[in-house]
Structures are given as structure tokens and as C-alpha cells.
Write a protein that holds these residues in place. Structure first.
Motif: not given
Length: 148
Positions: A56, A86-89, A79-84
Motif C-alpha cells: 500500500r 487506499r491502494s487496491r494493491c 488502482i485506488y479504491d474510490k470510496d476509501t
């Protein structure tokens, strides 16, 4: 459900052993859990790599630095999570030449970056908005109906 899966697997194996394999048209449904050494299980080489297993704390600059020694890196996208946020790894590394991508894949697959081993595959070329076609087994025979 388990009996249906067992029946399908037995039927496919019977068909494989009784039919000439060159006339049988089988496609892989899930290539990530299978060996990627077979040519039909992995996508063809492309200048774009899919990189999974990122920490992350990896950002686009550090990912580009890690892959730039193999050739000219045109684009790096994590790629990042659009809600949080944070990285989606996972992310993508796009090279200018296909040969550079091949050498980067062979050298970096399984190597650790910031403490986590990378899993690298050639990225699939997807066109947004087009339907996804699910491949079917041919020459296997009729499967029992679920409505019985």
C-alpha cells in the motif's frame, strides 16, 4: 453441486483422452491458478503489464523507478479504491516496446518490492462497453439439465 462439478470434470477428461486434442477446442476459464507456461493459458505478450501484490505504500513514482531499468516506461497507473482512497494493491506498467515488457516480466515476477512479492502478467486488452464472451467447451457432450 459438488456432484455436478465432478461429473463435468470427468466428462471433460474422458473427452480429452478419447478425442484428438488438435480438434478439441478448450479454453481456460481461470488461468491464474494454473501454470502460465502453456500458451493458451496466458494472454499474448503486450507492452502493458499487470502488476499485483503491491504494498500500500508503493506510489506511481516508486513503481516507475522499479521498472524503468528494463526500458522506456510510458505510463504507470496504480488502482485506488474510490470510496476509501487506499491502494487496491495492483496496477499497470505500460512500456513503449513489447520486448522491454517481456524482459521486465521475466525479471520482476516473484521479486519483492517494498517487502511484498510481485505477481506480473501481461495485461489483457479490454475495450470498455463491449460484452465479455464466456468460452465454452466443445465436443464434450450434453450436460444434465439443472431443471430436472
Amino acid at each position: 453441486m459438488k456432484n455436478n462439478i465432478t461429473w463435468i470434470a470427468r466428462r471433460a477428461l474422458t473427452s480429452l483422452t478419447s478425442t484428438n486434442s488438435s480438434t478439441l477446442n478448450l479454453r481456460s476459464y481461470c488461468s491464474s491458478s494454473l501454470s502460465s507456461s502453456s500458451s493458451f493459458l496466458s494472454p499474448p505478450p503486450s507492452p502493458k503489464l499487470f502488476v499485483a501484490g503491491l504494498s500500500r505504500s508503493v506510489d506511481e513514482k516508486s513503481l516507475k523507478d522499479a521498472f524503468s531499468s528494463f526500458g522506456d516506461v510510458e505510463e504507470v497507473k496504480i488502482i485506488y479504491d474510490k470510496d476509501t482512497g487506499r491502494s487496491r494493491c495492483f496496477g499497470f506498467v505500460h512500456f513503449s516496446k513489447e520486448n522491454d515488457a517481456e524482459s521486465a516480466k521475466s525479471a520482476m515476477d516473484g521479486k519483492a518490492l517494498m517487502g511484498r512479492p510481485l505477481r506480473i502478467r501481461f495485461a489483457l486488452q479490454r475495450v470498455r462497453g463491449q460484452p465479455i464472451v464466456v468460452p465454452r467447451l466443445t465436443n464434450v457432450g450434453d450436460f444434465p439439465s439443472r431443471n430436472k
